[in-house]
Design a protein around this motif. Structure first.
Motif, mmCIF file in Angstrom:
data_model
loop_
_atom_site.group_PDB
_atom_site.id
_atom_site.type_symbol
_atom_site.label_atom_id
_atom_site.label_comp_id
_atom_site.label_asym_id
_atom_site.label_seq_id
_atom_site.Cartn_x
_atom_site.Cartn_y
_atom_site.Cartn_z
ATOM 1 N N HIS A 23 -4.391 1.679 17.556
ATOM 2 C CA HIS A 23 -4.163 0.289 17.925
ATOM 3 C C HIS A 23 -5.423 -0.517 17.600
ATOM 4 C CE1 HIS A 23 -2.974 -2.641 21.383
ATOM 5 N NE2 HIS A 23 -2.428 -3.000 20.252
ATOM 6 N N ASP A 25 -7.058 -2.788 19.302
ATOM 7 C CA ASP A 25 -7.946 -3.325 20.340
ATOM 8 C C ASP A 25 -9.086 -2.352 20.642
ATOM 9 O OD1 ASP A 25 -6.829 -1.376 21.893
ATOM 10 O OD2 ASP A 25 -6.045 -2.705 23.448
ATOM 11 N N ASP A 71 -3.608 5.739 21.456
ATOM 12 C CA ASP A 71 -3.458 4.463 22.170
ATOM 13 C C ASP A 71 -2.139 3.763 21.841
ATOM 14 O OD1 ASP A 71 -4.240 2.509 24.023
ATOM 15 O OD2 ASP A 71 -5.150 1.252 22.461
ATOM 16 N N HIS A 90 -1.443 5.985 26.826
ATOM 17 C CA HIS A 90 -1.377 5.717 28.265
ATOM 18 C C HIS A 90 -0.377 4.615 28.587
ATOM 19 C CE1 HIS A 90 -4.208 2.050 28.295
ATOM 20 N NE2 HIS A 90 -3.936 2.324 27.042
ATOM 21 N N HIS A 91 0.415 4.220 27.593
ATOM 22 C CA HIS A 91 1.450 3.209 27.844
ATOM 23 C C HIS A 91 2.665 3.849 28.503
ATOM 24 C CE1 HIS A 91 -0.935 1.188 24.696
ATOM 25 N NE2 HIS A 91 -0.639 0.112 25.402
ATOM 26 N N ASP A 164 -10.253 -1.868 28.119
ATOM 27 C CA ASP A 164 -8.867 -2.068 28.564
ATOM 28 C C ASP A 164 -8.798 -2.584 30.009
ATOM 29 O OD1 ASP A 164 -7.226 -1.594 26.476
ATOM 30 O OD2 ASP A 164 -6.310 0.212 27.259
ATOM 31 N N LEU A 165 -9.935 -2.900 30.607
ATOM 32 C CA LEU A 165 -10.021 -3.439 31.982
ATOM 33 C C LEU A 165 -9.510 -2.456 33.029
ATOM 34 C CD1 LEU A 165 -8.749 -7.106 31.363
ATOM 35 C CD2 LEU A 165 -11.028 -6.173 31.013
ATOM 36 N N ARG A 168 -10.601 -2.811 36.784
ATOM 37 C CA ARG A 168 -10.338 -4.083 37.482
ATOM 38 C C ARG A 168 -9.877 -3.908 38.927
ATOM 39 N NH1 ARG A 168 -8.303 -9.253 34.906
ATOM 40 N NH2 ARG A 168 -10.238 -9.977 33.978
ATOM 41 N N ASN A 378 -4.906 -13.990 30.427
ATOM 42 C CA ASN A 378 -5.686 -13.368 31.493
ATOM 43 C C ASN A 378 -6.757 -14.311 32.030
ATOM 44 O OD1 ASN A 378 -5.594 -11.081 32.933
ATOM 45 N ND2 ASN A 378 -6.420 -9.763 31.326
ATOM 46 N N ARG A 434 0.868 -11.175 31.471
ATOM 47 C CA ARG A 434 -0.170 -10.695 32.379
ATOM 48 C C ARG A 434 0.225 -11.073 33.806
ATOM 49 N NH1 ARG A 434 -1.217 -8.868 28.112
ATOM 50 N NH2 ARG A 434 -3.210 -8.730 27.031
ATOM 51 N N HIS A 464 2.090 -1.941 30.275
ATOM 52 C CA HIS A 464 1.703 -1.465 31.608
ATOM 53 C C HIS A 464 2.305 -2.378 32.672
ATOM 54 C CE1 HIS A 464 -1.216 0.879 29.362
ATOM 55 N NE2 HIS A 464 -1.599 -0.234 28.779
ATOM 56 N N ILE A 466 0.694 -4.189 34.784
ATOM 57 C CA ILE A 466 -0.103 -5.417 34.933
ATOM 58 C C ILE A 466 -0.251 -6.221 33.643
ATOM 59 C CG2 ILE A 466 -2.396 -4.411 34.484
ATOM 60 C CD1 ILE A 466 -3.195 -5.971 37.169
ATOM 61 N N ALA A 467 -0.021 -5.577 32.522
ATOM 62 C CA ALA A 467 -0.177 -6.246 31.224
ATOM 63 C C ALA A 467 0.798 -5.634 30.239
ATOM 64 C CB ALA A 467 -1.607 -6.063 30.706
HETATM 65 O O1 C5P Z 1 -2.871 -1.603 24.457
HETATM 66 P P1 C5P Z 1 -3.660 -1.311 25.649
HETATM 67 O O2 C5P Z 1 -3.066 -0.480 26.657
HETATM 68 O O3 C5P Z 1 -4.916 -0.623 25.141
HETATM 69 O O4 C5P Z 1 -4.184 -2.613 26.313
HETATM 70 C C1 C5P Z 1 -4.244 -2.786 27.694
HETATM 71 C C2 C5P Z 1 -4.221 -4.261 27.917
HETATM 72 O O5 C5P Z 1 -4.041 -4.529 29.273
HETATM 73 C C3 C5P Z 1 -5.516 -4.935 27.493
HETATM 74 O O6 C5P Z 1 -5.200 -6.046 26.717
HETATM 75 C C4 C5P Z 1 -6.123 -5.365 28.818
HETATM 76 O O7 C5P Z 1 -6.863 -6.535 28.685
HETATM 77 C C5 C5P Z 1 -4.907 -5.562 29.678
HETATM 78 N N1 C5P Z 1 -5.193 -5.451 31.129
HETATM 79 C C6 C5P Z 1 -5.199 -6.596 31.906
HETATM 80 N N2 C5P Z 1 -5.499 -6.548 33.244
HETATM 81 C C7 C5P Z 1 -5.780 -5.380 33.826
HETATM 82 C C8 C5P Z 1 -5.756 -4.195 33.063
HETATM 83 C C9 C5P Z 1 -5.459 -4.276 31.698
HETATM 84 O O8 C5P Z 1 -4.948 -7.654 31.361
HETATM 85 N N3 C5P Z 1 -6.067 -5.357 35.127
#
Ligand code: C5P
Ligand code: C5P
Ligand code: ZN
Length: 499
Positions: A23, A25, A71, A90-91, A164-165, A168, A378, A434, A464, A466-467
């Protein structure tokens, strides 16, 4: 920590050559770097292609070789079931895996694959792929299973997780990420300090560091002037010997006075302040020079995003492999460009933020690249003047191969043929979603929202809780939003947005 990595490692170790798809990112680039180093060390020839997402155009053009998806991949397991492939991702997983009749599933180990496709994904163990481990983490586990020597790559998995945050939720890395973090610490490639977690401690001038501070924002600081006034109130200069001061340039006393003042201001505004939301773990790379974006994991992740999201993933890969000259200098340029783009985009998009029912959305102007709308969404979500609701960002989707499909390592010709689209593309819209953590804790799952609502309008997506992200045919945004509203209501209950 068994996610099926041992079996996947054996499959790869038996290959003479491997085609890696990753991917664009920060996490994807970290994943590709780990795969690249691990395969090189094992003397396995390989090529790497970076893609924005795994769509039909990519899937239909995969070369006839063993594949390693990093990824990404979990949205396409149906398609991959008949291929010799390893997926370290991890998706959320679309559909059923392993691919057997439902009744028999319980008798199978989650990682037992009746096919030659091996999937290493925390969701197969019921773990949240948004916080427990990232793509680079699962890739690292497989690399480590191939050869213990590869444990020295743990810091790359940490940068991927931070990019990937994944820290958080609690302000620190948790779960399997934490175990990987400990390995990096053992190898001396990561150090943890307790400090302000705001972005830019190494490279941003102090005023910008405070002005753009988020989560929590600093009450009363909304521009350069107010940031300057805040600092002069504490007798802290903004320059020394003509150079702008950065957070790392302050002494302990100065830093402490800034932290105390921020805590006070937040306390006055909010009535309470968990200190942990201001102070927390910061992950440093001690082998990198202080004052560079490579020194701190969050800034490193942003540097990689600045490359990949603009079609230059290979530069990020070079930097992770150790380049500190040409590719690194270009990456720094791209980072300046990325910062400018985000500021411009935020300014333009703020005006366009709208509501459909209890969901927020905006349609970006053409100047805002589809690959950054999620980041912009975000940033909006973190603002105190924006309601705590899910936000959907639309942008015009461009040809998936216009710039992002590139050949990084290996035989250019093979990949070129493998991925070049030959038919007219239908006009598409990219959607990024998001959500606030508070709603995720109540049951919001944007990955499911995205999979269901995109499918209803003939698109595809996932991600995910959250995103999440996806693609829909142009002209279907409104129908998509109505479908999304319905799924969110199913998840959170009728009237969920009203207290
Ligand atoms: O494709 P990938 O799984 O790597 O990207 C995860 C995405 O989820 C990222 O863009 C990240 O910024 C976003 N994210 C978010 N808030 C979080 C955790 C992840 O926006 N708390
Ligand atoms: O593209 P964006 O940053 O909005 O993606 C958010 C999350 O959704 C990422 O983890 C991304 O990998 C995932 N995604 C996906 N399928 C897509 C688009 C994005 O799983 N078609
Ligand atoms: Zn990821």
């Amino acid at each position: 920590m068994d996610l099926g990595q041992e079996k996947a490692a054996k499959v790869l170790a038996d290959c003479e050559s491997v085609f890696v798809i990753s991917h664009i990112d920060a996490d994807g680039i970290c994943s590709a770097a780990i795969a690249d180093i691990v395969l090189t060390r094992a003397d396995i020839t390989h090529s790497i292609a970076f893609v924005k997402q795994l769509d039909d155009t990519v899937l239909n053009r995969l070369p006839d070789a063993p594949l390693w998806f990093t990824d990404l991949g979990s949205s396409a397991l149906d398609f991959l079931a008949d291929r010799k492939a390893v997926v370290t991702d991890h998706h959320q997983i679309a559909g059923d895996w392993p691919p057997i009749e439902k009744g028999e599933r319980s008798t199978l180990d989650a990682f037992e694959s009746p096919t030659e496709c091996h999937v290493v994904n925390p969701h197969l163990k019921g773990l949240d792929g948004g916080v427990e481990i990232c793509g680079a983490g699962t890739t690292f586990l497989v690399g480590r299973a191939m050869d213990r020597q590869n444990e020295d790559l743990a810091h790359i998995a940490v940068v991927g997780a931070i990019g990937d945050l994944q820290d958080r939720r609690s302000g620190r890395l948790e779960g399997i990420n934490r175990a990987i973090l400990m390995m990096a610490i053992n190898h001396g490639t990561i150090g943890i300090i307790e400090d302000l977690r705001y972005f830019g401690r190494e490279t941003r001038p102090l005023t910008k560091f405070l002005q753009f501070a988020e989560d929590p924002k600093i009450p009363g600081i909304d521009g350069e002037d107010t940031a300057m006034r805040f600092l002069s109130g504490l007798d802290i200069p903004t320059t020394r010997d003509g150079h702008p001061l950065r957070w790392i340039d302050l002494d302990d006393y100065e830093r402490q006075s800034v932290v105390e003042r921020i805590t006070q201001l937040v306390l006055i505004e909010k009535g309470e302040v968990p200190l942990s939301s201001i102070l927390g773990e910061v992950y440093l790379l001690p082998e990198e020079d202080p004052g560079t974006p490579l020194r701190e994991a969050k800034e490193f992740g942003t540097l990689l995003n600045s490359c990949g999201r603009y079609g230059f993933s290979s530069l990020g890969l070079d930097v992770l492999r150790g380049d500190r000259t040409d590719s690194y200098l270009r990456a720094l340029d791209l980072q300046r460009n990325h910062r400018r783009n985000l500021m411009d985009a935020l300014y333009q998009v703020r005006e366009r933020l709208d509501r459909q029912g209890d969901l927020m959305f905006f349609v970006s102007p053409p100047s805002v690249k589809e690959t950054i709308v999620g980041i912009v969404a975000n940033m909006l979500l973190g603002r105190s003047d924006v309601p705590e609701l899910p936000i959907f960002a639309f942008a015009e989707a461009t040809d998936p191969f216009s710039e992002e499909s590139m050949i990084v390592v290996g035989d250019a010709h093979v990949i070129e043929e493998a991925v070049r689209p030959d038919e007219e593309q239908e006009k598409l819209l990219k959607v990024s979603a998001r959500g606030p953590r508070s709603l995720v804790d109540r049951g919001l799952d944007l990955g499911v929202v995205m999979r269901t609502a995109t499918a209803e309008v003939g698109g595809f997506g996932g991600g995910h809780n959250i995103a999440a992200g996806g693609v829909v045919p142009a002209g279907t945004a409104e129908t998509f939003m109505r479908a999304a509203e319905k799924v969110v209501e199913e998840q959170l209950g009728p009237g969920w947005a009203r207290p």
